[in-house]
Design a protein around this motif. Structure first.
Motif, PDB file in Angstrom:
ATOM      1  N   ALA A  85      -5.508   8.630  11.396  1.00  0.00           N
ATOM      2  CA  ALA A  85      -5.230   8.694  10.502  1.00  0.00           C
ATOM      3  C   ALA A  85      -3.584   8.302   9.641  1.00  0.00           C
ATOM      4  O   ALA A  85      -3.173   7.733   9.444  1.00  0.00           O
ATOM      5  CB  ALA A  85      -5.047  10.156  10.941  1.00  0.00           C
ATOM      6  N   LEU A  86      -2.721   8.343  11.460  1.00  0.00           N
ATOM      7  CA  LEU A  86      -1.437   8.106  10.741  1.00  0.00           C
ATOM      8  C   LEU A  86      -1.343   6.513  10.893  1.00  0.00           C
ATOM      9  O   LEU A  86      -0.806   5.956  10.027  1.00  0.00           O
ATOM     10  CB  LEU A  86      -1.036   8.160  11.915  1.00  0.00           C
ATOM     11  CG  LEU A  86      -0.447  10.144  12.705  1.00  0.00           C
ATOM     12  CD1 LEU A  86       0.379  10.487  13.590  1.00  0.00           C
ATOM     13  CD2 LEU A  86       0.941  10.448  10.931  1.00  0.00           C
ATOM     14  N   ARG A  87      -1.636   5.602  11.923  1.00  0.00           N
ATOM     15  CA  ARG A  87      -2.765   4.291  10.861  1.00  0.00           C
ATOM     16  C   ARG A  87      -3.088   4.011   9.971  1.00  0.00           C
ATOM     17  O   ARG A  87      -2.134   2.723   9.017  1.00  0.00           O
ATOM     18  CB  ARG A  87      -2.728   3.359  11.871  1.00  0.00           C
ATOM     19  CG  ARG A  87      -2.064   3.851  13.811  1.00  0.00           C
ATOM     20  CD  ARG A  87      -2.609   2.654  14.795  1.00  0.00           C
ATOM     21  NE  ARG A  87      -2.201   2.978  16.104  1.00  0.00           N
ATOM     22  CZ  ARG A  87      -3.267   3.268  17.194  1.00  0.00           C
ATOM     23  NH1 ARG A  87      -3.769   3.894  17.189  1.00  0.00           N
ATOM     24  NH2 ARG A  87      -2.357   2.683  18.331  1.00  0.00           N
ATOM     25  N   GLU A  88      -3.409   4.916   9.263  1.00  0.00           N
ATOM     26  CA  GLU A  88      -4.824   4.825   7.691  1.00  0.00           C
ATOM     27  C   GLU A  88      -3.418   4.791   7.324  1.00  0.00           C
ATOM     28  O   GLU A  88      -3.135   3.788   5.999  1.00  0.00           O
ATOM     29  CB  GLU A  88      -5.813   5.834   8.167  1.00  0.00           C
ATOM     30  CG  GLU A  88      -6.660   4.820   8.673  1.00  0.00           C
ATOM     31  CD  GLU A  88      -7.877   5.640   8.774  1.00  0.00           C
ATOM     32  OE1 GLU A  88      -7.728   7.043   7.679  1.00  0.00           O
ATOM     33  OE2 GLU A  88      -8.677   5.545   9.084  1.00  0.00           O
ATOM     34  N   ALA A  89      -2.566   5.631   7.182  1.00  0.00           N
ATOM     35  CA  ALA A  89      -1.500   6.333   6.254  1.00  0.00           C
ATOM     36  C   ALA A  89      -0.657   5.503   6.412  1.00  0.00           C
ATOM     37  O   ALA A  89       0.622   5.552   5.511  1.00  0.00           O
ATOM     38  CB  ALA A  89      -1.050   7.253   6.304  1.00  0.00           C
ATOM     39  N   GLU A  90       0.380   4.209   6.887  1.00  0.00           N
ATOM     40  CA  GLU A  90       1.045   3.355   7.879  1.00  0.00           C
ATOM     41  C   GLU A  90       2.501   4.287   8.182  1.00  0.00           C
ATOM     42  O   GLU A  90       3.100   4.269   7.174  1.00  0.00           O
ATOM     43  CB  GLU A  90       1.062   2.463   6.307  1.00  0.00           C
ATOM     44  CG  GLU A  90       0.088   1.614   6.851  1.00  0.00           C
ATOM     45  CD  GLU A  90       0.550   1.167   5.226  1.00  0.00           C
ATOM     46  OE1 GLU A  90       1.106   0.762   4.264  1.00  0.00           O
ATOM     47  OE2 GLU A  90      -0.596  -0.700   4.855  1.00  0.00           O
TER      48      GLU A  90
END
Length: 472
Positions: A85-90
């Protein structure tokens, strides 16, 4: 040292997931996710404490995800769903913190409070040193010490954008400093430039431009701001105003002309001796306000301020016993000073002893001695002393091509410094605060204009005699 994002992650024993916020950015606040708003200061990072549920919920909240890209999420969760989730949201995040989730915010708040207290102590300590520099060396001392404390450079400009003084590599970045101070639309090379007004509101007397080595350093910004306040106080309460200096310079010129007028003026000035000694005092660095320092010494001796300042060189006359005391202070002063002393002269011939003192000071700079008396340098003075006025002028005319060129003062000063440094390129460039390639170009231009070679010993002697003759 300010906490940065990477050090916070290490402190929590978590893993830092990369995002838009670099790990070297300093941290200045911590909030819970529900209290988080858009960051306003992009020089610092805000830590946002969030649990697994709140992070997973970000997938349905694009506005909150966009705001968090400028912050750093801190969580004790370490699952693959959280990471995805954090990586997708950068979003930059420190995951897997070794602190219970309910204790995460108070732990981070305590960590930042301790760090901010240490920063405050460091700034307070630095301001004490700046205050001492102000008392010791005035404005130039404050600027020099400030540049050292922020590990960068500083330029002080007056309200019209003219340079008052610089420190560090400030002399190499004057154009950038002026551009950012006056809002000139040019490309500024240094990305960390800060402008601090000296004076309140509409009553700005100057502008302080600084460039800390670390552009995210809150300490450098706060210290520069407080230094600007100290400079404002100095500039409003200095004893040596421009008008006072101008008046003293004109009176000193009258004294050097000799005659009954000089005698009367000296008496009104509080000087009743018939014999005085000329002196010339200069500093190796711009960090010492030589004029202010000399005034303090003369006050301690109970001597009158019969001196004037010319481009960092202070020229004056004192009693013989006071000259010895000034020489002692110059030898033992913490920073390197150069003092030249002329031979005692009657009040009708003070121009001679002051001229001798100037030559002796130049000899001190050349030889690296702190104090030089004119009678100790018989070589050049003996040659010039054997020449009449017309012969001296003929030698000085050797430099006429430089005086007729563009920026003659720059060429003459470059020549003087280069010869005084015995042709040492690195030392000369450092004294002139220019790049070595710039020095090379100037020396080549001097050689082209004069037709002399500064690598030839005879030509160098001739040029040096011409400089000394011109000084006379």
């Amino acid at each position: 040292m300010a906490r940065d994002v990477a050090s916070v992650a290490r402190y929590l024993r978590g893993e830092l997931l990369p995002g838009a916020v670099p790990g070297a950015r300093a941290v200045n606040a911590v909030v819970d996710l529900e209290s988080f708003g858009a960051p306003t200061d992009h020089l610092f990072a805000t830590l946002v404490a969030a649990d697994e549920r709140e992070i997973l919920a970000l997938r349905g909240d694009p506005d909150r995800r966009a705001m968090l890209r400028d912050a750093v999420v801190v969580t004790g969760a370490d699952g693959s769903a959280v990471r995805d989730a954090l990586r997708e949201a950068e979003i930059t995040a420190a995951v897997g913190a070794a602190v219970a989730q309910e204790l995460l915010t108070p732990t981070l708040s305590t960590l930042l409070a301790v760090d901010q207290a240490a920063e405050a102590r460091a700034i307070t300590s630095a301001m004490r040193v700046l205050t001492l520099a102000a008392r010791r060396s005035g404005i130039t001392g404050v600027i020099a010490e400030l540049a050292h404390r922020i590990d960068g450079w500083a330029v002080l400009l007056d309200r019209h954008g003219e340079v008052i003084t610089t420190a560090g590599a400030g002399s190499l970045h004057i154009d950038d400093a002026i551009a950012v101070a006056v809002g000139r639309p040019v490309r500024v090379r240094h990305r960390a430039l800060q402008v601090h007004p000296v004076g309140p509101g509409q009553d700005i007397t100057a502008q302080l431009v600084t460039a800390p080595r670390n552009d995210s350093s809150g300490r450098g910004r706060e210290l520069s701001s407080q230094a600007a306040a100290l400079l404002d106080l100095l500039m409003r309460t200095r004893d040596s105003s421009h008008l006072e200096r101008l008046g003293r310079s004109m009176m000193f010129e009258t004294v050097l002309q000799g005659g009954e007028g000089a005698t009367r003026l000296l008496r009104r000035w509080g000087v009743h001796e018939r014999t005085l000694v000329g002196f010339a005092l200069a500093s190796r660095t711009s960090g010492v306000d030589v004029e202010h320092l000399l005034a303090l010494w003369l006050d301690e001796l109970g001597a009158e301020h019969v001196f004037t300042s010319q481009r960092g060189l202070v020229l004056g006359v004192v009693r013989e016993d006071h000259a010895q005391q000034v020489a002692h202070r110059a030898r033992t002063y913490a920073s390197t000073l150069y003092l030249g002393l002329g031979r005692p002269a009657d009040v009708d011939a003070l121009a001679r002893t002051v001229d001798e003192a100037r030559h002796a000071c130049e000899a001190a700079r050349t030889g690296g001695d702190r104090v030089v008396r004119y009678e100790a340098i018989p070589t050049v003075s003996l040659v010039l002393g054997q020449l009449d006025r017309e012969q001296t002028r003929r030698i000085a005319r050797l430099l006429d091509p430089l005086r007729a060129a563009d920026r003659p003062d720059e060429l003459l000063q470059t020549l003087r410094v280069f010869l005084a440094a015995n042709g040492a390129w690195g030392d000369s460039a450092a004294r002139l605060h220019i790049h070595r390639q710039t020095l090379t170009a100037r020396i080549r231009r001097i050689e082209d204009l004069t037709g002399l070679s500064l690598t030839d010993p005879d030509d160098r002697v001739a040029v040096w005699l011409a400089l000394r003759a011109a000084d006379g």
